[in-house]
Design a protein around this motif. Structure first.
Motif, mmCIF file in Angstrom:
data_model
loop_
_atom_site.group_PDB
_atom_site.id
_atom_site.type_symbol
_atom_site.label_atom_id
_atom_site.label_comp_id
_atom_site.label_asym_id
_atom_site.label_seq_id
_atom_site.Cartn_x
_atom_site.Cartn_y
_atom_site.Cartn_z
ATOM 1 N N GLY A 183 -132.816 -9.765 17.516
ATOM 2 C CA GLY A 183 -133.862 -8.745 17.383
ATOM 3 C C GLY A 183 -134.807 -8.775 18.570
ATOM 4 O O GLY A 183 -135.165 -7.734 19.132
ATOM 5 N N ALA A 184 -135.188 -9.987 18.976
ATOM 6 C CA ALA A 184 -136.118 -10.128 20.098
ATOM 7 C C ALA A 184 -135.477 -9.644 21.401
ATOM 8 O O ALA A 184 -136.120 -8.994 22.227
ATOM 9 N N VAL A 185 -134.198 -9.953 21.578
ATOM 10 C CA VAL A 185 -133.484 -9.488 22.783
ATOM 11 C C VAL A 185 -133.482 -7.959 22.819
ATOM 12 O O VAL A 185 -133.818 -7.336 23.831
ATOM 13 N N GLU A 191 -138.165 -14.070 27.649
ATOM 14 C CA GLU A 191 -137.361 -15.246 27.290
ATOM 15 C C GLU A 191 -138.137 -16.172 26.372
ATOM 16 O O GLU A 191 -137.579 -16.746 25.435
ATOM 17 N N GLU A 192 -139.435 -16.314 26.631
ATOM 18 C CA GLU A 192 -140.222 -17.199 25.770
ATOM 19 C C GLU A 192 -140.284 -16.650 24.341
ATOM 20 O O GLU A 192 -140.115 -17.387 23.370
ATOM 21 N N GLU A 193 -140.510 -15.348 24.239
ATOM 22 C CA GLU A 193 -140.567 -14.740 22.909
ATOM 23 C C GLU A 193 -139.237 -14.897 22.170
ATOM 24 O O GLU A 193 -139.204 -15.201 20.976
ATOM 25 N N ARG A 198 -136.226 -17.473 17.964
ATOM 26 C CA ARG A 198 -135.008 -18.186 17.559
ATOM 27 C C ARG A 198 -135.381 -19.405 16.710
ATOM 28 O O ARG A 198 -134.796 -19.651 15.657
ATOM 29 N N LYS A 199 -136.379 -20.161 17.198
ATOM 30 C CA LYS A 199 -136.808 -21.347 16.445
ATOM 31 C C LYS A 199 -137.429 -20.948 15.108
ATOM 32 O O LYS A 199 -137.186 -21.578 14.082
ATOM 33 N N LEU A 233 -147.579 -17.900 19.198
ATOM 34 C CA LEU A 233 -147.468 -17.080 20.413
ATOM 35 C C LEU A 233 -147.795 -15.615 20.138
ATOM 36 O O LEU A 233 -148.229 -14.883 21.030
ATOM 37 N N PHE A 234 -147.580 -15.183 18.905
ATOM 38 C CA PHE A 234 -147.748 -13.768 18.551
ATOM 39 C C PHE A 234 -149.037 -13.527 17.785
ATOM 40 O O PHE A 234 -149.156 -12.537 17.069
#
Lengths: 249, 249
Positions: A183-185, A191-193, A198-199, A233-234
């Motif tokens: 989804g993020a891709v 890349e960090e997001e 993923r984690k 991060l978000f």
């Protein structure tokens, strides 16, 4: 007479919930899987897809896409492909246990390539590199190093907490990690997001998989906390829907 | 003494044959499918891939690529993906007949996504659109409208020539058509070249599938002639290897 003052109805704002994402994916699949000749192939295909038990991994794909600023529709094919792969694995598990039928076997074989076809078809101009990356991610998560390995291990699991954990890691953990990363891709995340999500997905999958197997609550809580940490991060984004993956209701 | 005049050995130029393409694909797969932990997953994967009966469809993919001016290596992942999908279908057919094992079932499930992963991984910069198209082609040929449909029909076939023909059309016909078209796409062929080679492949598949089922020789000969006609477009090219698909030796 005095004019009637209109009453203001206050309707509580509905809380968005990941189940609404799941409903979106199912509506999309209903529309997308053709009902056509040969009916004896396509009709069981529908049934098999909608009979499989639900996991949160496909919905997480949509949520992650939105979280990094993408549109839900950009991740819809990936979410659908993931759901189709999981439905196939479920059908084969049933056959392995002597339930299910040869029709289900063939049907499952049909839906896996269909998932990859959806993904490839949906690649708009300019996005094929991202779609290619997602095809690799999904292949690995559902393939021999991922879900298949988990299903293999499941057969020889001895009830030890540690071995059950390994099954959940490759199964629910890896699948939710994959869903979130894809989804993020597709949403255009950095890349960090992508790696954070993923984690996050991994811990969500661990938490849900372990809770389902009634493993001890401490482990479940630990994964919930680890998942929460990844969302830091978000923190300036609307976390409404993504945080519902951490609840069991 | 007189100097000994060196004897010139004349070695006949070896005729290239499609079996050499098949050998290339197998060598590639041996190198590509990892033998790693978990061995109980990867070892049967190797066995299953190399135990499946051979068809000419993957080799045709390489030959078509070369015929339109491409390099064999450009079509290798597609040929491998096709072979992996066919190996899976074979494993499932055996399970459907009560042979084979659950291990084979899971193993087959692992090799299908691995095929798509190979394809996506091999997409160099600039080529993703072509690879995407090939993913769609292969998904359709092996999916519910293609091979799966053929396997379904096979179960209820009544021995009538017409119904056997339909099985071969969706099975060998469609798969060889797909192999040839994919090779032409990846080799950079024009739309006309792609469609000609798709038809060539279809007739090659029909011819081989019908010969295998000992259907009457007239039909086999007719498909051979139709296949030959499609090669007319390429009459200024070296037809050495592609024409060996029309022979049974």
């Amino acid at each position: 007479p005095l004019p009637v003052k209109p009453t203001l109805l206050t309707i509580p704002t509905p809380q968005p919930h990941w189940a609404s994402l799941q409903a979106d994916i199912e509506a999309y699949l209903k529309q997308t899987i053709p009902i056509k000749d040969p009916l004896e192939v396509y009709e069981p295909m529908h049934r098999l897809v909608f009979a499989a038990p639900r996991t949160a991994a496909p919905a997480l794909c949509l949520a992650a896409c939105e979280l990094v600023g993408g549109q839900r529709c950009q991740a819809m094919d990936a979410a659908a492909a993931l759901l189709l792969n999981l439905a196939n694995a479920h059908a084969h598990e049933e056959i392995g246990q002597g339930e299910g039928s040869n029709i289900a076997l063939l049907t499952g074989d049909g839906i896996v390539p269909f998932g990859f076809e959806l993904l490839a078809r949906g690649a708009g101009p300019g996005s094929p590199e991202r779609v290619m990356r997602v095809i690799i991610e999904i292949s690995r998560a559902v393939g021999s190093g991922g879900l298949i390995d988990s299903l293999h291990m499941k057969k020889s699991v001895d009830g030890e907490v540690e071995s059950v954990k390994r099954v959940v890691e490759k199964g629910e953990g890896g699948l939710h990690a994959c869903g979130a990363a894809c989804g993020a891709v597709l949403g255009g995340g950095s890349e960090e997001e992508i790696e954070r999500l993923r984690k996050f997905g991994f811990h969500v999958g661990m938490m849900r998989g372990m809770a389902q197997r009634a493993l001890n609550n401490e482990d479940v809580e630990e994964h919930r906390n680890l998942a929460l940490k990844e969302l830091h991060l978000f923190k300036d984004t609307d976390l409404g829907i993504i945080s519902t993956f951490l609840n069991f209701y």
